[in-house]
Design an enzyme around this catalytic site. Structure first.
Site: not given
Ligand code: AP5
Ligand code: MG
Length: 209
Positions: A122, A155, A166
């Site tokens: 990402r 990120r 997560r």
């Protein structure tokens, strides 16, 4: 329409939300994006949540619920919204029910391998928040956003240790919401593995639009 997008990190909630806001003409409310904007602006909220988010943990319920309650009191969400990343705990879902009535909950179904592949590539625009991917959806000019020209970055919570955390947090605290909303008859399961155009078709079919 008042919708929740529920699913593990990297399932594609934000990516589908960008398409869904166009279709449904409603606002996307991403708690993750609100927190990232606060971090970038170094507001008191941003300073409070930065280390929590970077480590892949959840921001406390009290802070998150207050933020969403305030946002949902604004006029632009009277006709609908997509809650992207909220609620993420049972107490958050119970609180939400006291100030808004959700119509459907879209559950993004994807195995861990899919999550790791998506988060591993990402790239996010610092300015408009658009999600690119190093393989599936590259920016046409490396390092720059196709939509606003902003800088594209990785990120901090997409680092491997934070991603594992997560996923753990998702299983322990967020996955129980699947049964919570299924029992209320609100849940729609969406196969999140195909490419986004196919998911858009299935999403529209599932909502009957
Ligand atoms: P948040 O920003 O909500 O992160 P998340 O849930 O971990 O979800 P992501 O944004 O990582 O993934 P996504 O499902 O949106 O996937 P995306 O579309 O980007 O939250 C960040 C943090 O804030 C949390 O960890 C927590 O600390 C805090 N927080 C937020 N809400 C909170 C709450 N309610 N309570 C407490 N704390 C909270 O897609 C991923 C990648 O895959 C992209 O590269 C994309 O291009 C690609 N992709 C997407 N769909 C497809 C597809 N169909 N095919 C191929 N590639 C695809
Ligand atoms: Mg997202």
């Amino acid at each position: 329409m008042k919708l929740i997008f529920l699913g593990p990190p990297g399932a594609g909630k934000g990516t589908l939300a960008v398409r869904a806001v166009d279709i449904l003409k409603v606002q996307q409310i991403s708690t993750g994006s609100i927190f990232r904007a606060a971090i970038a602006e170094e507001t008191p909220l941003g300073l409070k949540v930065k280390s929590i988010i970077d480590a892949g943990k959840l921001v406390d319920d009290e802070t998150t619920i207050a933020l969403v309650k305030e946002r949902l009191a604004k006029d632009d969400v009277k006709n609908g919204y997509i809650l992207d990343g909220f609620p993420r705990t049972i107490p958050q879902a119970e609180a939400l029910a006291t100030f808004s009535t959700v119509e459907k909950v879209i559950n993004f179904d994807i195995p861990d391998e899919g999550v790791l592949e998506r988060l591993g590539g990402r790239q996010v625009c610092r300015k408009c928040g658009f999600n690119f991917h190093a393989i599936f959806n590259k920016p046409s000019k490396e390092g720059n956003c196709d939509h606003c020209g902003g800088e594209v970055y990785i990120r901090d919570d997409d680092k491997p240790e934070a991603v594992q955390k997560r996923l753990e947090v998702y299983r322990a605290q967020t996955a129980p919401l699947i049964d919570f909303y299924r029992a209320k008859g609100l849940l729609i399961d969406i196969d999140a593995r195909p490419m986004v155009d196919e998911i858009v078709v299935n999403f529209k079919k599932a909502l009957g639009i």
